[in-house]
Structure formats: structure tokens, C-alpha cells
Design a protein around this motif. Structure first.
Motif, short mmCIF file in Angstrom:
data_model
loop_
_atom_site.label_atom_id
_atom_site.label_comp_id
_atom_site.label_asym_id
_atom_site.label_seq_id
_atom_site.Cartn_x
_atom_site.Cartn_y
_atom_site.Cartn_z
N ASP A 72 7.31 9.40 -1.99
CA ASP A 72 6.74 10.61 -2.63
C ASP A 72 6.54 10.39 -4.12
N SER A 73 7.55 9.82 -4.76
CA SER A 73 7.49 9.62 -6.21
C SER A 73 6.38 8.63 -6.58
N LEU A 74 6.29 7.53 -5.85
CA LEU A 74 5.28 6.52 -6.13
C LEU A 74 3.87 7.06 -5.89
N GLN A 75 3.72 7.84 -4.82
CA GLN A 75 2.41 8.40 -4.50
C GLN A 75 1.95 9.35 -5.60
N SER A 76 2.84 10.19 -6.07
CA SER A 76 2.47 11.16 -7.12
C SER A 76 2.16 10.47 -8.44
N ASN A 77 2.66 9.26 -8.62
CA ASN A 77 2.41 8.52 -9.86
C ASN A 77 1.30 7.48 -9.73
N GLY A 78 0.61 7.51 -8.58
CA GLY A 78 -0.56 6.65 -8.41
C GLY A 78 -0.29 5.24 -7.92
N PHE A 79 0.95 4.95 -7.52
CA PHE A 79 1.26 3.63 -6.99
C PHE A 79 1.08 3.67 -5.46
N LEU A 80 -0.16 3.55 -5.04
CA LEU A 80 -0.51 3.86 -3.64
C LEU A 80 0.05 2.84 -2.65
N TYR A 81 -0.16 1.56 -2.93
CA TYR A 81 0.34 0.56 -1.98
C TYR A 81 1.85 0.65 -1.83
N GLU A 82 2.53 0.75 -2.96
CA GLU A 82 4.00 0.83 -2.91
C GLU A 82 4.47 2.06 -2.14
N SER A 83 3.76 3.18 -2.30
CA SER A 83 4.16 4.40 -1.59
C SER A 83 3.95 4.23 -0.08
N LEU A 84 2.84 3.60 0.30
CA LEU A 84 2.58 3.34 1.73
C LEU A 84 3.68 2.45 2.32
N TYR A 85 4.07 1.45 1.55
CA TYR A 85 5.13 0.55 2.02
C TYR A 85 6.43 1.31 2.24
N CYS A 86 6.76 2.21 1.31
CA CYS A 86 7.99 2.99 1.45
C CYS A 86 7.94 3.91 2.67
N PHE A 87 6.81 4.57 2.89
CA PHE A 87 6.68 5.44 4.07
C PHE A 87 6.84 4.62 5.35
N ALA A 88 6.28 3.41 5.36
CA ALA A 88 6.40 2.55 6.53
C ALA A 88 7.85 2.12 6.75
N GLN A 89 8.53 1.75 5.67
CA GLN A 89 9.93 1.34 5.78
C GLN A 89 10.81 2.50 6.22
N ALA A 90 10.42 3.72 5.86
CA ALA A 90 11.18 4.90 6.27
C ALA A 90 10.89 5.29 7.72
N GLY A 91 9.88 4.67 8.30
CA GLY A 91 9.49 5.03 9.66
C GLY A 91 8.80 6.39 9.72
N ASP A 92 8.27 6.83 8.57
CA ASP A 92 7.60 8.14 8.50
C ASP A 92 6.13 7.96 8.86
N ASN A 93 5.86 7.89 10.15
CA ASN A 93 4.50 7.61 10.62
C ASN A 93 3.52 8.71 10.23
N VAL A 94 3.98 9.97 10.23
CA VAL A 94 3.10 11.09 9.90
C VAL A 94 2.60 10.98 8.46
N ARG A 95 3.52 10.77 7.52
CA ARG A 95 3.14 10.67 6.11
C ARG A 95 2.27 9.43 5.88
N LEU A 96 2.63 8.34 6.53
CA LEU A 96 1.90 7.09 6.36
C LEU A 96 0.46 7.23 6.84
N VAL A 97 0.29 7.72 8.05
CA VAL A 97 -1.06 7.84 8.63
C VAL A 97 -1.90 8.83 7.83
N ASP A 98 -1.30 9.93 7.43
CA ASP A 98 -2.04 10.92 6.64
C ASP A 98 -2.53 10.31 5.33
#
Length: 285
Positions: free
Chosen positions: A75-101
């Protein structure tokens, strides 16, 4: 007394790691539960901070806590514009809904703009085939297919032939939101009447168009979203983004004003090209 000291340390960012170390060293019956509760509150200001927090989770087997940390960091990385890093974190968290969205939002930007310059790291990872996290790799597959198709134009034009297989895969992808198909079909517009399509290509376009038209007839939301996205796409006319202007739909001088009219025009283009290909391939001309 020591418990009070630990609690006071936990309220200070600079002393937080010391408090966690004391809890681990004391190894009281509730130490693990306390760490699981407070660790996600730790403000990670660098990769070292994140790695430290995750190492504690690994040491104490706090899997759910690690997932929570990854989600918060995403969430923090996404709001600060670090898109790839935020996607990686969502994937590592297993948060498929946030990742796919998040990935579909990136896909829509690429789809409408024809290029993606918002996150050079993401593009670099794609071009160098460096995305190894399985969930992230799977989620990004539609984005990668579209990116690869849009960036084949320059080399393909030099060879006089484009490969539409990646675009057809996207049109046939079961989980693609139906309204994205209108712009995928729009991308094909400049290729008509230029000898680019084989009969097999044209049959694939007909099949994709039939499925899409059925979807928007059965779903009012899909039709509404299609119309909104199509109008957004029309607003991009005469604003070239792709490397090859001759095959960029934004360079079209005129396009139908709504989805239904566009579908009708596309069917007419297909009919003309099928007839021409049939005559050509039967050596009648």
C-alpha cells in the motif's frame, strides 16, 4: 519493570528493534504473540528495515504477520509511485485481489496510451525477463503480451509483416474484462486493407468480435464500460504514442463515434478483406 521498559521501547521507532530483541531473548509465553501484534506497526523506511522485519517473522514462523507486513508495504509503495515494488509485495502477501486489480489498471493505461513510461523498473524487468515471483509473473502476463505486441511494430514493419498471435491471445483470454476488448479491436483498425491479415487471422477476429458482441449484449455494465473506454480512446486521436505511426490507430483521421458503429465498421472491413483474400488465394487475380 523489564516489561514496562520493553513497552516503552516499542513506542519509539529508534528503540523498536531493541524491544523486539529483548522479547525474543526473554522468550516469555506471550513474547511471540506480542511480536506478531506490534511488528506490522513498525515503520519500514528502507529495504533493510523491511528485511529485518521479515527475518523476525521467518525466525518465529509468523507467516500471517509477514503477509500483513507485505500488504502494508505494498500500500505504501503504491501510494508513493513505486509500482513494481508494490506489485511484488502484494504477490508476496498472497493478496491476489489487490495484485490483479493493480495490474489491470496498468494494463488499461498501456492499452489506451500505447506506451507505459510511469515505471521504468517494471518495463526493465519485463524486457529482461527478470520477473521470477510466480504469482506476479502470472498476473502480469496480459500486460506483457500487450507490451510485446505494441513494441514489435518497428521491426515488424521493416519485415513487412506483423504477428497478431499475442493480441488474439488477449482477445481470447477468459478473465480479461470484456470492455478492454473494444480497444484491442481498435488496435487492429489500421491493419485492415493493407495485406497484413491472413484468412486465419480474419477468422480469429470474427470469432473474437462475436464473443465480445455477445458479452456486451448480455451485460449492461460491460456495454457501459466499453462505451466509456471507447470514448476515452477517441480522445487520444492525433496524439501519437506508438513507434510506428502507420499502424497507430491514434493516427486515424476518423473513427466511428460509438461502440455499435465501430463494430459495424469492423465487420465491413473484415468482409472486404475476407473477399479479397479469398480471391487472392484462389488465384483469380
Amino acid at each position: 519493570m523489564l516489561d514496562d521498559l520493553i513497552l516503552s521501547y516499542l513506542s519509539h521507532q529508534e528503540l523498536f528493534s531493541l524491544a523486539i530483541g529483548l522479547l525474543i531473548t526473554l522468550d516469555k509465553p506471550n513474547s511471540r504473540e506480542i511480536i506478531a501484534e506490534v511488528l506490522p506497526r513498525y515503520e519500514t523506511k528502507s529495504n533493510d528495515d523491511l528485511e529485518w522485519a521479515l527475518s523476525i517473522c521467518a525466525k518465529l514462523r509468523l507467516h500471517q504477520t509477514a503477509e500483513k507486513i507485505y500488504k502494508l508495504q505494498g500500500d505504501s509503495l503504491q501510494s508513493n509511485g513505486f509500482l513494481y515494488e508494490s506489485l511484488y509485495c502484494f504477490a508476496q502477501a498472497g493478496d491476489n485481489v489487490r495484485l490483479v486489480d493493480a495490474v489491470w489498471k496498468l494494463f488499461e493505461t498501456l492499452l489506451v496510451e500505447g506506451e507505459y513510461k510511469h515505471d521504468p523498473l517494471l518495463i526493465s524487468k519485463i524486457e529482461n525477463n527478470e520477473i521470477d515471483q510466480p504469482m506476479l509473473r502470472q498476473a502480469l502476463a496480459p500486460f506483457v503480451l500487450l507490451y510485446q505486441f505494441l513494441n514489435q511494430d518497428q521491426a515488424a514493419s521493416a519485415a513487412g509483416k506483423h504477428d497478431f498471435r499475442k493480441l488474439f491471445k488477449l482477445l481470447g483470454f477468459t478473465y480479461i474484462p470484456p470492455h478492454y476488448k473494444i480497444v484491442l479491436l481498435l488496435i487492429l483498425t489500421p491493419y485492415f486493407n493493407k495485406g497484413e491479415f491472413t484468412l486465419a487471422d480474419l477468422m480469429m477476429i470474427i470469432k473474437s468480435l462475436n464473443v465480445y458482441e455477445k458479452q456486451i449484449k448480455e451485460s449492461e455494465e460491460s456495454f457501459r464500460l466499453s462505451e466509456e473506454l471507447y470514448q476515452l480512446a477517441l480522445s487520444k486521436l492525433a496524439h501519437k504514442q506508438c513507434s510506428d505511426a502507420s499502424f497507430d490507430w491514434r493516427e486515424e483521421s476518423e473513427l466511428p463515434g460509438d461502440v455499435s458503429s465501430f463494430i459495424l465498421k469492423t465487420r465491413k472491413d473484415i468482409g472486404y478483406n475476407v473477399s479479397f483474400k479469398f480471391i487472392e488465394e484462389t488465384d483469380l487475380i
